[in-house]
Design a protein around this motif. Structure first.
Motif, mmCIF file in Angstrom:
data_model
loop_
_atom_site.group_PDB
_atom_site.id
_atom_site.type_symbol
_atom_site.label_atom_id
_atom_site.label_comp_id
_atom_site.label_asym_id
_atom_site.label_seq_id
_atom_site.Cartn_x
_atom_site.Cartn_y
_atom_site.Cartn_z
ATOM 1 N N ASP A 15 0.814 -1.222 0.000
ATOM 2 C CA ASP A 15 0.000 0.000 0.000
ATOM 3 C C ASP A 15 0.847 1.271 0.000
ATOM 4 O OD1 ASP A 15 1.040 -0.118 2.544
ATOM 5 O OD2 ASP A 15 -0.901 -0.058 3.569
ATOM 6 N N GLY A 16 2.170 1.118 -0.048
ATOM 7 C CA GLY A 16 3.068 2.272 -0.064
ATOM 8 C C GLY A 16 3.398 2.816 1.317
ATOM 9 N N ALA A 17 2.785 2.239 2.345
ATOM 10 C CA ALA A 17 3.047 2.698 3.712
ATOM 11 C C ALA A 17 4.351 2.098 4.230
ATOM 12 C CB ALA A 17 1.894 2.305 4.624
ATOM 13 N N PRO A 18 5.094 2.864 5.032
ATOM 14 C CA PRO A 18 6.329 2.332 5.623
ATOM 15 C C PRO A 18 6.033 1.128 6.512
ATOM 16 C CG PRO A 18 6.213 4.716 5.887
ATOM 17 C CD PRO A 18 4.878 4.265 5.375
ATOM 18 N N LEU A 19 6.932 0.152 6.471
ATOM 19 C CA LEU A 19 6.811 -1.042 7.303
ATOM 20 C C LEU A 19 7.683 -0.889 8.544
ATOM 21 C CD1 LEU A 19 7.164 -3.767 4.519
ATOM 22 C CD2 LEU A 19 5.048 -3.027 5.646
ATOM 23 N N GLU A 20 7.167 -1.349 9.684
ATOM 24 C CA GLU A 20 7.980 -1.354 10.907
ATOM 25 C C GLU A 20 8.925 -2.548 10.925
ATOM 26 O OE1 GLU A 20 5.899 -0.790 14.564
ATOM 27 O OE2 GLU A 20 4.533 0.663 13.664
ATOM 28 N N ARG A 21 8.531 -3.632 10.272
ATOM 29 C CA ARG A 21 9.332 -4.845 10.159
ATOM 30 C C ARG A 21 9.325 -5.272 8.716
ATOM 31 N NH1 ARG A 21 11.646 -4.659 14.643
ATOM 32 N NH2 ARG A 21 10.666 -5.299 16.559
ATOM 33 N N PRO A 22 10.387 -5.786 8.174
ATOM 34 C CA PRO A 22 11.683 -6.028 8.803
ATOM 35 C C PRO A 22 12.449 -4.730 9.043
ATOM 36 C CG PRO A 22 11.804 -6.531 6.474
ATOM 37 C CD PRO A 22 10.365 -6.182 6.771
ATOM 38 N N VAL A 23 13.477 -4.821 9.865
ATOM 39 C CA VAL A 23 14.329 -3.683 10.183
ATOM 40 C C VAL A 23 15.680 -3.885 9.507
ATOM 41 C CG1 VAL A 23 15.478 -2.434 12.048
ATOM 42 C CG2 VAL A 23 13.172 -3.321 12.383
ATOM 43 N N SER A 24 16.151 -2.846 8.862
ATOM 44 C CA SER A 24 17.448 -2.902 8.187
ATOM 45 C C SER A 24 18.593 -2.820 9.193
ATOM 46 C CB SER A 24 17.565 -1.723 7.224
ATOM 47 O OG SER A 24 18.883 -1.552 6.751
ATOM 48 N N PRO A 25 19.670 -3.563 8.933
ATOM 49 C CA PRO A 25 20.898 -3.294 9.692
ATOM 50 C C PRO A 25 21.392 -1.887 9.342
ATOM 51 C CG PRO A 25 21.099 -5.310 8.378
ATOM 52 C CD PRO A 25 19.829 -4.636 7.968
ATOM 53 N N VAL A 26 22.268 -1.344 10.150
ATOM 54 C CA VAL A 26 22.887 -0.052 9.863
ATOM 55 C C VAL A 26 24.275 -0.334 9.297
ATOM 56 C CG1 VAL A 26 23.704 2.121 10.843
ATOM 57 C CG2 VAL A 26 21.565 1.104 11.656
ATOM 58 N N PHE A 27 24.612 0.337 8.198
ATOM 59 C CA PHE A 27 25.873 0.112 7.496
ATOM 60 C C PHE A 27 26.743 1.362 7.573
ATOM 61 C CE2 PHE A 27 22.486 -2.345 5.561
ATOM 62 C CZ PHE A 27 23.016 -3.614 5.535
ATOM 63 N N THR A 28 28.055 1.172 7.434
ATOM 64 C CA THR A 28 28.968 2.319 7.454
ATOM 65 C C THR A 28 29.288 2.824 6.047
ATOM 66 O OG1 THR A 28 30.867 0.844 7.583
ATOM 67 C CG2 THR A 28 30.032 1.726 9.665
ATOM 68 N N THR A 29 28.925 2.040 5.015
ATOM 69 C CA THR A 29 29.154 2.504 3.642
ATOM 70 C C THR A 29 27.926 2.215 2.783
ATOM 71 O OG1 THR A 29 30.052 0.434 2.765
ATOM 72 C CG2 THR A 29 31.629 1.963 3.806
ATOM 73 N N GLN A 30 27.755 3.022 1.767
ATOM 74 C CA GLN A 30 26.666 2.811 0.813
ATOM 75 C C GLN A 30 26.860 1.481 0.091
ATOM 76 O OE1 GLN A 30 26.073 6.015 -1.972
ATOM 77 N NE2 GLN A 30 24.472 4.924 -3.082
ATOM 78 N N PHE A 31 28.099 1.162 -0.240
ATOM 79 C CA PHE A 31 28.390 -0.094 -0.933
ATOM 80 C C PHE A 31 27.898 -1.290 -0.120
ATOM 81 C CE2 PHE A 31 31.035 -3.809 -1.660
ATOM 82 C CZ PHE A 31 30.910 -3.967 -3.033
ATOM 83 N N ASP A 32 28.225 -1.316 1.174
ATOM 84 C CA ASP A 32 27.803 -2.433 2.023
ATOM 85 C C ASP A 32 26.276 -2.535 2.087
ATOM 86 O OD1 ASP A 32 30.439 -3.103 2.530
ATOM 87 O OD2 ASP A 32 30.483 -2.143 4.506
ATOM 88 N N ALA A 33 25.608 -1.396 2.182
ATOM 89 C CA ALA A 33 24.149 -1.390 2.239
ATOM 90 C C ALA A 33 23.557 -1.947 0.948
ATOM 91 C CB ALA A 33 23.635 0.029 2.487
ATOM 92 N N GLU A 34 24.097 -1.517 -0.190
ATOM 93 C CA GLU A 34 23.574 -1.985 -1.477
ATOM 94 C C GLU A 34 23.880 -3.466 -1.691
ATOM 95 O OE1 GLU A 34 25.227 0.899 -4.171
ATOM 96 O OE2 GLU A 34 23.594 2.318 -3.772
ATOM 97 N N GLN A 35 25.042 -3.904 -1.261
ATOM 98 C CA GLN A 35 25.394 -5.320 -1.385
ATOM 99 C C GLN A 35 24.441 -6.174 -0.544
ATOM 100 O OE1 GLN A 35 29.396 -6.299 -0.179
ATOM 101 N NE2 GLN A 35 29.355 -8.206 -1.341
ATOM 102 N N TRP A 36 24.145 -5.731 0.665
ATOM 103 C CA TRP A 36 23.227 -6.469 1.541
ATOM 104 C C TRP A 36 21.849 -6.592 0.887
ATOM 105 C CZ3 TRP A 36 18.639 -5.024 3.911
ATOM 106 C CH2 TRP A 36 18.150 -5.914 4.870
ATOM 107 N N LEU A 37 21.352 -5.503 0.308
ATOM 108 C CA LEU A 37 20.035 -5.559 -0.337
ATOM 109 C C LEU A 37 20.057 -6.543 -1.504
ATOM 110 C CD1 LEU A 37 17.156 -4.347 -0.244
ATOM 111 C CD2 LEU A 37 17.897 -2.830 -2.078
ATOM 112 N N GLY A 38 21.142 -6.536 -2.272
ATOM 113 C CA GLY A 38 21.274 -7.463 -3.386
ATOM 114 C C GLY A 38 21.265 -8.918 -2.955
#
Length: 70
Positions: A15-38
């Motif tokens: 429905d386009g509304a933000p989800l409370e779960r799942p929760v993303s880990p916090v990353f120190t680099t954009q690369f790490d965040a994008e790799q995790w999503l992939g």
């Protein structure tokens, strides 16, 4: 004290509304965040995630990505 950059994903449901779960880990680099999503998009899709937004220090940093149905 060293302040490290913080990158995290925010997820939206069908429905386009933000989800409370799942929760993303916090990353120190954009690369790490994008790799995790992939590596985890199929699991996220199975949990009802339809879109992901990469946020850097509280501000959306990339266009919203659609998560295909797994």
């Amino acid at each position: 004290m060293v302040v490290r950059p913080q990158w995290e994903w925010r997820f939206d449901g069908a429905d386009g509304a933000p989800l409370e779960r799942p929760v993303s880990p916090v990353f120190t680099t954009q690369f790490d965040a994008e790799q995790w999503l992939g590596e985890t998009w199929r699991v996220l899709s199975s949990q009802g995630v339809q879109a992901a937004r990469l946020v850097h220090e509280g501000v959306q940093a990339t266009p919203t990505l659609s998560i295909p149905a797994a």
